[in-house]
Motif scaffolding. Structure first.
Motif, PDB file in Angstrom:
ATOM      1  N   GLU A 142     137.458  23.813  37.714  1.00 31.80           N
ATOM      2  CA  GLU A 142     138.010  23.546  36.380  1.00 31.80           C
ATOM      3  C   GLU A 142     138.643  24.830  35.863  1.00 31.80           C
ATOM      4  O   GLU A 142     137.979  25.861  35.754  1.00 31.80           O
ATOM      5  CB  GLU A 142     136.918  23.062  35.431  1.00 31.80           C
ATOM      6  CG  GLU A 142     136.350  21.709  35.827  1.00 31.80           C
ATOM      7  CD  GLU A 142     135.649  21.013  34.669  1.00 31.80           C
ATOM      8  OE1 GLU A 142     136.155  21.124  33.527  1.00 31.80           O
ATOM      9  OE2 GLU A 142     134.621  20.376  34.902  1.00 31.80           O
ATOM     10  N   LEU A 143     139.917  24.748  35.549  1.00 24.96           N
ATOM     11  CA  LEU A 143     140.669  25.912  35.088  1.00 24.96           C
ATOM     12  C   LEU A 143     140.939  25.820  33.596  1.00 24.96           C
ATOM     13  O   LEU A 143     141.234  24.745  33.081  1.00 24.96           O
ATOM     14  CB  LEU A 143     142.003  26.014  35.832  1.00 24.96           C
ATOM     15  CG  LEU A 143     141.940  26.155  37.355  1.00 24.96           C
ATOM     16  CD1 LEU A 143     143.353  26.183  37.936  1.00 24.96           C
ATOM     17  CD2 LEU A 143     141.175  27.411  37.753  1.00 24.96           C
ATOM     18  N   THR A 144     140.842  26.954  32.927  1.00 30.19           N
ATOM     19  CA  THR A 144     141.234  26.997  31.526  1.00 30.19           C
ATOM     20  C   THR A 144     142.760  27.082  31.456  1.00 30.19           C
ATOM     21  O   THR A 144     143.441  27.354  32.445  1.00 30.19           O
ATOM     22  CB  THR A 144     140.643  28.226  30.823  1.00 30.19           C
ATOM     23  OG1 THR A 144     141.222  29.422  31.374  1.00 30.19           O
ATOM     24  CG2 THR A 144     139.132  28.277  30.980  1.00 30.19           C
ATOM     25  N   ARG A 145     143.260  26.839  30.265  1.00 30.34           N
ATOM     26  CA  ARG A 145     144.708  26.911  30.062  1.00 30.34           C
ATOM     27  C   ARG A 145     145.248  28.283  30.435  1.00 30.34           C
ATOM     28  O   ARG A 145     146.297  28.403  31.070  1.00 30.34           O
ATOM     29  CB  ARG A 145     145.013  26.608  28.585  1.00 30.34           C
ATOM     30  CG  ARG A 145     146.477  26.678  28.213  1.00 30.34           C
ATOM     31  CD  ARG A 145     146.663  26.222  26.780  1.00 30.34           C
ATOM     32  NE  ARG A 145     145.797  26.965  25.853  1.00 30.34           N
ATOM     33  CZ  ARG A 145     145.653  26.657  24.575  1.00 30.34           C
ATOM     34  NH1 ARG A 145     146.269  25.596  24.083  1.00 30.34           N
ATOM     35  NH2 ARG A 145     144.869  27.381  23.789  1.00 30.34           N
ATOM     36  N   GLU A 146     144.511  29.327  30.077  1.00 32.06           N
ATOM     37  CA  GLU A 146     144.969  30.686  30.363  1.00 32.06           C
ATOM     38  C   GLU A 146     144.909  30.993  31.855  1.00 32.06           C
ATOM     39  O   GLU A 146     145.832  31.602  32.413  1.00 32.06           O
ATOM     40  CB  GLU A 146     144.123  31.700  29.590  1.00 32.06           C
ATOM     41  CG  GLU A 146     144.285  31.641  28.075  1.00 32.06           C
ATOM     42  CD  GLU A 146     143.561  30.454  27.446  1.00 32.06           C
ATOM     43  OE1 GLU A 146     143.909  30.107  26.301  1.00 32.06           O
ATOM     44  OE2 GLU A 146     142.659  29.880  28.101  1.00 32.06           O
ATOM     45  N   GLU A 147     143.830  30.577  32.505  1.00 33.53           N
ATOM     46  CA  GLU A 147     143.692  30.834  33.942  1.00 33.53           C
ATOM     47  C   GLU A 147     144.800  30.157  34.739  1.00 33.53           C
ATOM     48  O   GLU A 147     145.411  30.759  35.631  1.00 33.53           O
ATOM     49  CB  GLU A 147     142.338  30.329  34.432  1.00 33.53           C
ATOM     50  CG  GLU A 147     141.148  31.137  33.950  1.00 33.53           C
ATOM     51  CD  GLU A 147     139.827  30.471  34.296  1.00 33.53           C
ATOM     52  OE1 GLU A 147     138.804  31.188  34.326  1.00 33.53           O
ATOM     53  OE2 GLU A 147     139.809  29.247  34.537  1.00 33.53           O
ATOM     54  N   ALA A 148     145.067  28.890  34.412  1.00 30.63           N
ATOM     55  CA  ALA A 148     146.045  28.128  35.184  1.00 30.63           C
ATOM     56  C   ALA A 148     147.455  28.669  35.032  1.00 30.63           C
ATOM     57  O   ALA A 148     148.308  28.459  35.915  1.00 30.63           O
ATOM     58  CB  ALA A 148     146.005  26.660  34.766  1.00 30.63           C
ATOM     59  N   ALA A 149     147.737  29.359  33.923  1.00 30.87           N
ATOM     60  CA  ALA A 149     149.082  29.886  33.697  1.00 30.87           C
ATOM     61  C   ALA A 149     149.344  31.170  34.481  1.00 30.87           C
ATOM     62  O   ALA A 149     150.496  31.594  34.622  1.00 30.87           O
ATOM     63  CB  ALA A 149     149.303  30.134  32.205  1.00 30.87           C
ATOM     64  N   LYS A 150     148.289  31.798  35.006  1.00 32.29           N
ATOM     65  CA  LYS A 150     148.466  33.035  35.758  1.00 32.29           C
ATOM     66  C   LYS A 150     149.095  32.739  37.122  1.00 32.29           C
ATOM     67  O   LYS A 150     148.733  31.747  37.772  1.00 32.29           O
ATOM     68  CB  LYS A 150     147.123  33.738  35.943  1.00 32.29           C
ATOM     69  CG  LYS A 150     146.500  34.235  34.643  1.00 32.29           C
ATOM     70  CD  LYS A 150     145.141  34.876  34.893  1.00 32.29           C
ATOM     71  CE  LYS A 150     144.521  35.358  33.597  1.00 32.29           C
ATOM     72  NZ  LYS A 150     143.173  35.939  33.818  1.00 32.29           N
ATOM     73  N   PRO A 151     150.034  33.576  37.575  1.00 35.31           N
ATOM     74  CA  PRO A 151     150.713  33.339  38.850  1.00 35.31           C
ATOM     75  C   PRO A 151     149.726  33.197  40.013  1.00 35.31           C
ATOM     76  O   PRO A 151     148.812  34.011  40.174  1.00 35.31           O
ATOM     77  CB  PRO A 151     151.589  34.592  39.019  1.00 35.31           C
ATOM     78  CG  PRO A 151     151.824  35.078  37.636  1.00 35.31           C
ATOM     79  CD  PRO A 151     150.550  34.797  36.901  1.00 35.31           C
ATOM     80  N   GLY A 152     149.873  32.133  40.768  1.00 38.44           N
ATOM     81  CA  GLY A 152     149.100  31.959  41.990  1.00 38.44           C
ATOM     82  C   GLY A 152     147.739  31.304  41.831  1.00 38.44           C
ATOM     83  O   GLY A 152     147.147  30.877  42.833  1.00 38.44           O
ATOM     84  N   VAL A 153     147.207  31.208  40.621  1.00 43.68           N
ATOM     85  CA  VAL A 153     145.852  30.685  40.447  1.00 43.68           C
ATOM     86  C   VAL A 153     145.785  29.193  40.778  1.00 43.68           C
ATOM     87  O   VAL A 153     144.936  28.745  41.570  1.00 43.68           O
ATOM     88  CB  VAL A 153     145.337  30.943  39.018  1.00 43.68           C
ATOM     89  CG1 VAL A 153     144.002  30.234  38.801  1.00 43.68           C
ATOM     90  CG2 VAL A 153     145.184  32.441  38.774  1.00 43.68           C
ATOM     91  N   LEU A 154     146.669  28.396  40.195  1.00 40.87           N
ATOM     92  CA  LEU A 154     146.652  26.960  40.450  1.00 40.87           C
ATOM     93  C   LEU A 154     146.970  26.665  41.912  1.00 40.87           C
ATOM     94  O   LEU A 154     146.309  25.831  42.550  1.00 40.87           O
ATOM     95  CB  LEU A 154     147.645  26.245  39.531  1.00 40.87           C
ATOM     96  CG  LEU A 154     147.669  24.715  39.625  1.00 40.87           C
ATOM     97  CD1 LEU A 154     146.308  24.132  39.267  1.00 40.87           C
ATOM     98  CD2 LEU A 154     148.755  24.145  38.700  1.00 40.87           C
ATOM     99  N   ALA A 155     147.948  27.366  42.453  1.00 36.35           N
ATOM    100  CA  ALA A 155     148.318  27.171  43.863  1.00 36.35           C
ATOM    101  C   ALA A 155     147.157  27.534  44.776  1.00 36.35           C
ATOM    102  O   ALA A 155     146.886  26.846  45.773  1.00 36.35           O
ATOM    103  CB  ALA A 155     149.553  27.999  44.206  1.00 36.35           C
ATOM    104  N   GLY A 156     146.458  28.614  44.465  1.00 34.39           N
ATOM    105  CA  GLY A 156     145.331  29.041  45.282  1.00 34.39           C
ATOM    106  C   GLY A 156     144.205  28.023  45.283  1.00 34.39           C
ATOM    107  O   GLY A 156     143.623  27.720  46.337  1.00 34.39           O
ATOM    108  N   GLU A 157     143.902  27.482  44.111  1.00 37.11           N
ATOM    109  CA  GLU A 157     142.838  26.480  44.028  1.00 37.11           C
ATOM    110  C   GLU A 157     143.257  25.180  44.727  1.00 37.11           C
ATOM    111  O   GLU A 157     142.443  24.521  45.378  1.00 37.11           O
ATOM    112  CB  GLU A 157     142.489  26.187  42.567  1.00 37.11           C
ATOM    113  CG  GLU A 157     141.770  27.326  41.851  1.00 37.11           C
ATOM    114  CD  GLU A 157     140.347  27.520  42.351  1.00 37.11           C
ATOM    115  OE1 GLU A 157     139.871  26.716  43.173  1.00 37.11           O
ATOM    116  OE2 GLU A 157     139.707  28.499  41.919  1.00 37.11           O
ATOM    117  N   ALA A 158     144.528  24.814  44.599  1.00 44.01           N
ATOM    118  CA  ALA A 158     145.001  23.559  45.190  1.00 44.01           C
ATOM    119  C   ALA A 158     145.043  23.615  46.713  1.00 44.01           C
ATOM    120  O   ALA A 158     144.960  22.587  47.387  1.00 44.01           O
ATOM    121  CB  ALA A 158     146.377  23.216  44.640  1.00 44.01           C
TER     122      ALA A 158
END
Length: 337
Positions: A56-72
């Protein structure tokens, strides 16, 4: 992929299949949450608390470059498909979603957005991607909501009379999760195998803010400014918010207009007017012409634009009170003619 046809929504919620992401958006935050949780259960089954398969990502975490891609793109240590959930998806996450879709991965990304316009960067990106499902989650009204309520009651093992469903549909529907809680409460009241009639609905229906707001709207359009403001103040003290007040006023005016163009016949309305409110409703029908109701409705639309904000502001309360007071004063003036 473009917005899902309503007939396909249930199937995707039960099995998101090849989709890498699902964007849920709309004005019913409870329905967004409910559908997001359905997706999580569909992928993870009974192991929704497995930390190796859920991120589960916070709004701020998910906006950081690479975070969403890394988790996905990460693999689950315990096997099975992972879920990456973002509860406050906004246009600020459009680039992050684009990068995540360009990175190989098997996880399902569940993005919960609010009211995203057709021009929203996030929505435009999602609707253009073949591996993203976009599901609108808007508040249901009238007969559509009554059908949903009927289905909810059947899930709880009880039946409901059409009249009770119509009356409840006029009071519920602002938030799916809240609506479901009210259905569960009423079902518990009548017991397994029981039937929800008008008496049961009235006995269990939510009072507080909703009841006070109903009284405020009826008093305003019937020309009683003092009673309208007292009831509105009570509604705010019980938890009503300015946007809810304006939208409820708009729906009330729309029903008055529908009855007015039908020759002043409230009998055409579905759901029917609640018996307790019928005297005030009929009095308002005698006062207002269709044209006057349209003009007031346009003024309310402008007030709604001014109160649409994610933050609760005292100035919005002032706008809502002023809008209702203006209606009440106009109705009072009409009584003098």
């Amino acid at each position: 992929m473009a917005k899902l046809d309503a007939r396909r929504v249930a199937g995707v919620l039960a099995d998101p299949g090849p989709f890498r992401a699902v964007l849920l958006h709309g004005d019913d935050a409870g329905l967004v949450r409910e559908r997001a949780e359905s997706l999580v259960r569909a992928v993870m089954g009974g192991k929704t608390d497995d930390p190796f398969r859920m991120a589960e990502l916070t709004r701020e975490e998910a906006a950081k470059p690479g975070v969403l891609a890394g988790e996905a793109s990460a693999l689950a240590m315990t096997g099975g498909r992972r879920v990456v959930r973002l509860r406050e998806a906004t246009d600020a996450h459009a680039t992050a979603l684009k990068d995540a879709l360009a990175t190989p991965g098997e996880a399902l990304m569940v993005l919960e957005g609010g009211e995203l316009t057709a021009r929203s960067k996030l929505r435009v990106l999602a609707e253009a991607a073949s591996d993203v499902a976009v599901i609108a989650c808007y508040r249901e009204r009238g007969e559509e909501l009554a059908r949903t309520l009927g289905a909810m009651f059947r899930e709880e093992g009880v039946q409901a009379d059409p009249a009770a469903l119509s009356w409840l549909a006029a009071r519920l529907g602002e938030d799916r999760m809240q609506t479901r809680r009210e259905v569960e409460k009423i079902a518990l009241y009548v017991g397994a195998g029981g039937k929800v009639d008008e008496d049961a609905a009235l006995a269990c229906a939510p009072e507080g803010a909703l009841g006070d707001l109903d009284e405020a709207l009826m008093a305003a359009t019937a020309g009683d400014p003092a009673a309208a403001d007292r009831a509105l103040v009570a509604a705010f003290s019980e938890g009503a918010n300015p946007v809810q007040v304006i939208r409820s006023a708009l729906r009330h005016l729309q029903r008055l207009h529908e009855a007015a163009v039908a020759g002043g016949d409230a009998g055409v309305l579905r759901p029917p007017v609640f018996f307790r409110h019928k005297p005030a409703f009929d009095r308002a029908l005698r006062l207002w012409s269709p044209g006057a109701l349209e003009a007031v409705g346009n003024a309310l639309l402008e007030a709604e634009k001014r109160t649409k904000t994610t933050a609760y502001r005292e100035s919005d309360v002032t706008i809502a009170r002023a809008a209702l007071a203006a209606i009440a004063r106009q109705a009072a003036a009409l009584t003098q003619r």
